[in-house]
Design an enzyme around this catalytic site. Structure first.
Site, PDB file in Angstrom:
ATOM      1  N   ASP A 167       0.807  -1.135  -0.079  1.00 32.39           N
ATOM      2  CA  ASP A 167       0.099   0.036  -0.144  1.00 32.39           C
ATOM      3  C   ASP A 167       0.896   1.323  -0.016  1.00 32.39           C
ATOM      4  OD1 ASP A 167      -2.236   1.379   0.165  1.00 32.39           O
ATOM      5  OD2 ASP A 167      -2.162   1.385   2.608  1.00 32.39           O
ATOM      6  N   GLU A 418       3.265  -8.139   7.610  1.00 31.17           N
ATOM      7  CA  GLU A 418       2.100  -8.693   7.178  1.00 31.17           C
ATOM      8  C   GLU A 418       2.247  -9.660   6.089  1.00 31.17           C
ATOM      9  OE1 GLU A 418      -0.215  -5.197   6.169  1.00 31.17           O
ATOM     10  OE2 GLU A 418      -0.642  -4.961   8.298  1.00 31.17           O
ATOM     11  N   TYR A 474      -6.983  -3.169  12.755  1.00 31.01           N
ATOM     12  CA  TYR A 474      -7.922  -1.798  12.316  1.00 31.01           C
ATOM     13  C   TYR A 474      -9.233  -2.205  12.834  1.00 31.01           C
ATOM     14  CZ  TYR A 474      -4.026  -0.314   9.670  1.00 31.01           C
ATOM     15  OH  TYR A 474      -2.592   0.358   9.485  1.00 31.01           O
ATOM     16  N   GLU A 512       0.591  -0.827  14.002  1.00 26.94           N
ATOM     17  CA  GLU A 512      -0.616  -0.244  13.283  1.00 26.94           C
ATOM     18  C   GLU A 512      -1.632  -0.191  13.580  1.00 26.94           C
ATOM     19  OE1 GLU A 512      -0.635  -1.247   8.950  1.00 26.94           O
ATOM     20  OE2 GLU A 512       1.277  -1.326   8.828  1.00 26.94           O
TER      21      GLU A 512
HETATM   22  C1  CKU Z   1      -2.347  -0.029   6.013  1.00 34.21           C
HETATM   23  C2  CKU Z   1      -3.753  -5.215   7.505  1.00 34.21           C
HETATM   24  C3  CKU Z   1      -3.237  -3.730   7.192  1.00 34.21           C
HETATM   25  C4  CKU Z   1      -2.087  -3.767   6.443  1.00 34.21           C
HETATM   26  N1  CKU Z   1      -1.435  -2.275   6.719  1.00 34.21           N
HETATM   27  C5  CKU Z   1      -0.044  -2.193   5.844  1.00 34.21           C
HETATM   28  C6  CKU Z   1       0.161  -0.867   5.506  1.00 34.21           C
HETATM   29  O1  CKU Z   1       1.152  -0.824   4.537  1.00 34.21           O
HETATM   30  C7  CKU Z   1      -1.120  -0.208   4.959  1.00 34.21           C
HETATM   31  O2  CKU Z   1      -0.847   1.223   4.596  1.00 34.21           O
HETATM   32  C8  CKU Z   1      -2.416  -1.460   6.381  1.00 34.21           C
HETATM   33  C9  CKU Z   1      -3.418   0.601   5.594  1.00 34.21           C
HETATM   34  O3  CKU Z   1      -4.394  -0.024   5.169  1.00 34.21           O
HETATM   35  O4  CKU Z   1      -3.684   1.597   5.778  1.00 34.21           O
END
Ligand code: CKU
Length: 598
Positions: A167, A418, A474, A512
């Site tokens: 991402d 991940e 999240y 995160e």
């Molecule tokens: C982030 C499961 C979430 C993975 N994570 C990786 C990161 O690189 C992304 O930017 C999520 C997101 O979705 O904002």
């Protein structure tokens, strides 16, 4: 392929370093015909291109911005006169993602991996006292054997397009500084340190790798320039009385002066700023100098308007000022090793770094972040290409540890972000990576990696190899967002209770958690994407974190808004920043500041 990383350049009695940053020449090579046509000697139709910078956002047309394939840089540079007892080295902070370097038409180096230095001994290829020519054939394609992982789509018209499994925008180019370094033939190649603290005193265990038969002497000076200890020999111990320790947000840096002597004459010298500190994981605590620290801060990106991932000292400075203002003490170099200047600043400012390798996208999905966020399983480690990926992964981890091992700020290495972790294949893969990495770090720092939602306590095969466990979660965004936020809290606690029940007795760190938030949007009561929702989401997450004493850190996603590939999930980039892309605070920044200042 090059085995060792040339030390960060410096100027001293024996070393001369010249920054080659500036306007270079640049040309796309979409049919990969440059080499056949002698482009290593001369680009037929180049444009000017600043170094360092990503090339993508400097152009005004789609094709150039989204270019995928081979591209070339060239530059004429002056090499001062040098003697037969000296070597001439070209050192690129990085070339993304792979490169062949030609000097005066001859191949001088080849390197795979876009976030670590490329150095070439070009002594045999250059002429002193004259202008010389360097050409770089670079390539930014993604595959399942590259770090980071992705694919290339070939479109109807034959044009290639990068399809990242991650991402962030696939920025590429010569994104970090380039140096010409003249060093003695008998030279210091590398060094490392390790620390033991007892009472007020400390021992600095050091070891120096060098060329030639000379004798090594080292002296350690404090911040006032007074000698604190000295020793002789290629390895040994410096005993420091009343040592000033490097502490979190209270840094103290000594200067280690390494000298190499041959026949009573100085052959080479090198200065390094080091911090005396210990790091360890004990039970559920992360210890720095024997005292527990709770990590507060951010996952970041090297990302800014116009320059993309190009290194910029003003951006680094501004980011540290913003992080300090929030009361943060830590960041993760998500999702790749950053330019070395980040670590130098962190050493000075007392920031802790989780140093991450570019092992991201190890899950087969172009919407990996959505698939992962919702717990959708996608396989990866069954593929026949995995042995090649593994080799690349281990080599890049070695290059990262070699480059960053002497920074006091680096307290842990993250070896993945991940991946798929629930298959036996994944378990074997990461056991191999961690086993190899454990032999590489002279300071034996904790090793970890960041796990997404699929990596549930019941299923994950990989968490047992980690010294502490990093979770990217999240709840309240990808899972049960908006009106379901209470449900999200319930589900979040349920997962944490299941981890707690395992009684792993290791620290957990959230690497995160966050919500996409538009700086322009407000609503009462909140809805997703508004600033109010980001605040409520953070408050909910903090309630959960504070309920478990094995949770020892919170690094939000993300420090600032950043560029990604285009698509229906991203509004001109990922907007989970606590700061905007231009580094102004969203309202959540004040929430974090209030919590972290205490
Ligand atoms: C982030 C499961 C979430 C993975 N994570 C990786 C990161 O690189 C992304 O930017 C999520 C997101 O979705 O904002």
């Amino acid at each position: 392929m090059l085995k060792f990383t040339e030390l960060y350049p410096e100027n001293n009695q024996k070393r001369s370093s010249f920054l080659l940053d500036g306007m270079w020449k640049f040309q796309f090579d979409s049919s990969s015909a440059g080499k056949e046509n002698g482009w290593e000697n001369h680009l037929p139709n180049p444009v000017s291109m600043p170094v360092p910078s990503s090339f993508a956002d400097l152009f005004t047309d789609h094709r150039s911005r989204d270019y995928c394939g081979d591209f070339w840089y060239e530059h004429d540079f002056y090499v001062p006169e040098f003697t037969e007892n000296q070597r001439v080295i070209l050192r690129f902070g990085s070339i993304t993602h792979r490169a062949v370097v030609y000097v005066n038409g001859k191949e001088a180096a080849a390197h795979e991996g876009g976030f670590l230095p490329v150095s070439a001994d070009v002594t045999e290829f250059v002429t002193g006292g004259k202008m010389n020519h360097v050409a770089v054939l670079a390539n930014n394609e993604l595959s399942e054997t590259s770090l980071p992982c992705g694919a290339v789509k070939v479109m109807q018209d034959g044009r290639k397009l990068a399809k990242p499994y991650f991402d962030f925008f696939n920025y590429a180019g010569i994104q970090r500084s380039v140096w010409l370094v003249i060093v003695p033939q008998s030279r210091i190649l590398d060094f490392d340190t390790d620390y033991a603290v007892s009472g007020n005193d400390a021992e600095v265990h050091y070891s120096v790798k060098h060329e030639g038969t000379g004798t090594v002497r080292v002296t350690l000076s404090d911040e006032d320039g007074n000698e604190a200890a000295s020793a002789e020999g290629a390895s040994g111990v410096l005993s420091v009385r009343d040592a000033h320790l490097w502490n979190v947000r209270n840094a103290y840096l000594y200067t280690l002066h390494i000298t190499l002597w041959e026949d009573g004459e100085l052959a080479d010298e090198y200065h390094a700023r080091i911090g005396i500190r210990t790091v360890a994981v004990e039970g559920t605590k992360i210890l720095v100098n024997g005292k527990p620290v709770y990590l507060k801060g951010f996952g970041k990106h090297e990302d800014f308007e116009v320059i993309g991932r190009g290194v910029s000292l003003p951006v680094i400075k501004r980011d540290f000022e913003c992080m300090k203002w929030t009361g943060a003490n830590c960041f993760r170099t998500s999702h790749y090793p950053y330019a070395e200047e980040w670590y130098q600043f962190a050493d000075e400012e007392g920031f802790l770094i989780i140093d991450e390798i570019a092992a991201v996208g190890m899950m087969r999905s172009t919407h990996n972040f959505v698939a992962a966020g919702t717990g959708h399983y996608t396989s990866f480690f069954e593929a026949p290409t995995v042995p090649q990926l593994l080799e690349n992964h281990i080599r890049q981890v070695e290059e990262m540890i070699t480059r960053d091992k002497n920074h006091p700020s680096v307290f842990a290495f993250s070896l993945f972000n991940e991946p798929e972790t629930i298959s036996e294949f994944a378990g074997n893969y990461f056991r191999t990576v961690f086993e190899a990495a454990r032999k590489m770090d002279p300071q034996h720092r904790p090793l970890t990696g960041a796990f997404e939602k699929n990596s549930k306590p019941e299923l994950c095969q990989v968490y047992p190899v980690c010294d502490f466990i990093c979770l990217n979660r999240y709840y309240g965004w990808y899972i049960s967002g908006g009106p379901e936020i209470d449900e999200a809290e319930y589900l979040f606690r349920d997962e944490m209770n299941r981890w707690a029940a395992k009684e792993l007795n290791v620290p957990f760190v959230f690497t995160e958690f966050g919500t996409d938030t538009l700086g322009s949007e407000h609503k009462l009561p909140s809805v997703m994407w508004t600033q109010e929702y980001q605040n409520e989401y953070y408050e909910m997450n903090f309630r959960v974190f504070d309920s478990y004493d094995f949770i020892q850190g919170e690094l939000t996603w993300n420090f600032a808004d950043f560029q990604t590939s285009e698509g229906i999930f991203r509004v001109n980039g990922n907007k989970k920043g606590v700061f905007t892309r231009t580094r102004q605070p969203k309202e959540s920044a004040f929430i974090l500041k209030k919590r972290w200042d205490n």
